[in-house]
Design an enzyme around this catalytic site. Structure first.
Site, PDB file in Angstrom:
ATOM      1  N   TYR A 170       0.587  -1.245   0.031  1.00 45.36           N
ATOM      2  CA  TYR A 170       0.093  -0.121   0.066  1.00 45.36           C
ATOM      3  C   TYR A 170       0.800   1.305   0.128  1.00 45.36           C
ATOM      4  CZ  TYR A 170      -4.038  -3.001   1.101  1.00 45.36           C
ATOM      5  OH  TYR A 170      -5.123  -3.986   1.017  1.00 45.36           O
ATOM      6  N   LYS A 189       3.876 -15.501   4.040  1.00 51.16           N
ATOM      7  CA  LYS A 189       3.922 -16.482   2.990  1.00 51.16           C
ATOM      8  C   LYS A 189       5.345 -16.615   2.686  1.00 51.16           C
ATOM      9  CE  LYS A 189       1.603 -18.403  -0.502  1.00 51.16           C
ATOM     10  NZ  LYS A 189       1.009 -19.774  -0.086  1.00 51.16           N
ATOM     11  N   ASP A 212      -2.664 -18.273   3.121  1.00 51.48           N
ATOM     12  CA  ASP A 212      -3.736 -19.192   2.589  1.00 51.48           C
ATOM     13  C   ASP A 212      -4.266 -20.057   3.995  1.00 51.48           C
ATOM     14  OD1 ASP A 212      -1.317 -20.135   2.545  1.00 51.48           O
ATOM     15  OD2 ASP A 212      -1.572 -20.919   0.539  1.00 51.48           O
ATOM     16  N   ASP A 267      -5.515  -6.720   5.896  1.00 56.05           N
ATOM     17  CA  ASP A 267      -6.926  -6.255   5.126  1.00 56.05           C
ATOM     18  C   ASP A 267      -7.700  -7.189   4.959  1.00 56.05           C
ATOM     19  OD1 ASP A 267      -8.577  -4.288   4.256  1.00 56.05           O
ATOM     20  OD2 ASP A 267      -7.160  -3.562   2.537  1.00 56.05           O
ATOM     21  N   ASP A 305     -11.521  -8.720   7.186  1.00 58.88           N
ATOM     22  CA  ASP A 305     -12.797  -8.475   6.347  1.00 58.88           C
ATOM     23  C   ASP A 305     -13.421  -9.955   6.644  1.00 58.88           C
ATOM     24  OD1 ASP A 305     -12.535  -5.955   6.042  1.00 58.88           O
ATOM     25  OD2 ASP A 305     -13.039  -6.147   3.812  1.00 58.88           O
TER      26      ASP A 305
END
Length: 367
Positions: A141, A189, A221, A245, A249
């Protein structure tokens, strides 16, 4: 105590939920030897309409000279044609950077009263209480270079972290874990990304200073899967910006609605508090938005910035009591026993329950 809060209602349902959250503090001031001073400023789409900028200079100046900042929501599809830094979300990203808050705390807990609102089985939700600690100022970001090639047939972003950025947010996660069940799960990851390999090794180094906290690592994942299949395994989840992020959610499924999720951005010059749900322009102005995420964010403000733990706990209990009584906004109104209410009525119910608790607390101390 004099406590100055800059209020940024923003866009969509932001002003509606902000109003219900701030009324809690206005009411509480009658019971405490403290004064809350509120200064309302523009941000996001509302600021673009008025000034051409998603974060006007006077808004930023007010925020930097506050004890805390409270934000409603930003965003609107009407600005999607603008370059990213000129959109409402660009104003929020700049605000986060200027305030310097590097750690975003997002609780995600299962409310037994809302079990029928979640797509997950009640047996899976039992005893689920997770705190996400999301790094907020690094990664894709914010890092450069980013952009398009000359003919816009290719685009590129940079994921970049330094060990110092990882270390400071990791320490925040371990400190929070010490107040809970002393278990941190770090998400990365590392089987693919060099940034994640640095993330994992740095977190391991930080963990040496917290021998009383158990550390585990999980690939992003796999974490996404376990949040749905076995969320009770988690206590504190530490994650970088993009992964956090997305995962937070997803965690809305645990609480039953995005409208239930609160957040606090800590570690910088001024702390920032906001509900997670976004501007929801499709329901703006209808009086049906869920204010509980915003009110829960006020509880986080009381706990982390105002150092008023008892009042924060009372406010969270007031929210649970209203849910126990069966009151629900539209996003939660499933089941035959639900009592549907609007935004303002829900805010009033929580305020009433909170006042009753403050009455009892101060009556006790008076004796």
């Amino acid at each position: 105590m004099h406590f100055k809060i800059t209020v940024l209602p923003g866009d969509g349902v932001g002003p509606e939920v902000c109003h219900e959250a701030i009324r809690i503090l206005e009411t509480m001031a009658h019971f405490q030897h403290c004064e809350f001073h509120f200064e309302e400023k523009l941000i996001g789409g509302a600021a673009i309409h008025a000034t051409g900028s998603p974060l006007p200079d006077d808004t930023l100046e007010a925020c930097l000279h506050s004890d805390a900042v409270f934000l409603g929501a930003v965003g609107s599809p009407e600005f999607d044609h603008l370059p990213p830094h000129q959109r409402p979300e660009g104003g929020l990203l700049r605000l986060r950077k200027e305030l310097g808050g590097f750690a975003n705390l997002r609780p995600a807990m299962a409310f037994p009263q809302l079990a029928d609102c979640s797509p997950l089985k009640a047996s899976i939700l039992e005893n689920v209480n997770i705190l996400f600690v999301r790094e907020l100022l690094g990664g894709l970001y914010f890092a450069h270079p980013r952009g398009f090639n000359e003919d816009r047939t290719a685009a590129f972003n940079t994921m970049r972290y330094t060990s110092a950025e990882i270390e400071r947010v990791a320490r925040m996660a371990f400190e929070q874990a010490r107040k809970r069940h002393r278990h941190v799960t770090s998400v990365d990851k590392a089987n693919v990304l060099e940034t994640s390999q640095l993330w994992r090794s740095t977190v391991n180094q930080v963990a040496k200073a917290y021998p009383d906290v158990r550390l585990g690592h999980i690939l992003v994942d796999a974490c996404a899967m376990h949040l749905i299949t076995n969320p009770a395994r988690f206590d504190v989840i530490l994650t970088e910006n993009l992964f956090g992020d997305i995962l937070t959610d997803e965690a809305a499924a645990i609480s039953g609605s995005m409208g239930m999720l609160a957040s606090a951005t800590l570690g910088g010059q001024v702390d920032l508090y906001e509900p997670v749900h976004g501007s929801a322009p499709d329901i703006a102005g209808k009086g049906i938005a869920n204010p509980l995420g915003a009110i829960a964010s006020i509880a986080m403000l009381l706990r982390h910035s105002a150092q008023m733990e008892n009042e924060a706990a009372d406010l969270e209990t007031a929210i649970r009591q209203v849910l126990n009584d069966g009151f629900r906004t539209a996003d939660l109104a499933s089941g035959s026993k639900a009592h549907p209410v609007g935004t303002s009525e829900m805010g009033g119910l929580v305020e009433h329950a909170f006042v009753a608790m403050l009455d009892r607390r101060f009556a006790y101390h008076a004796v």
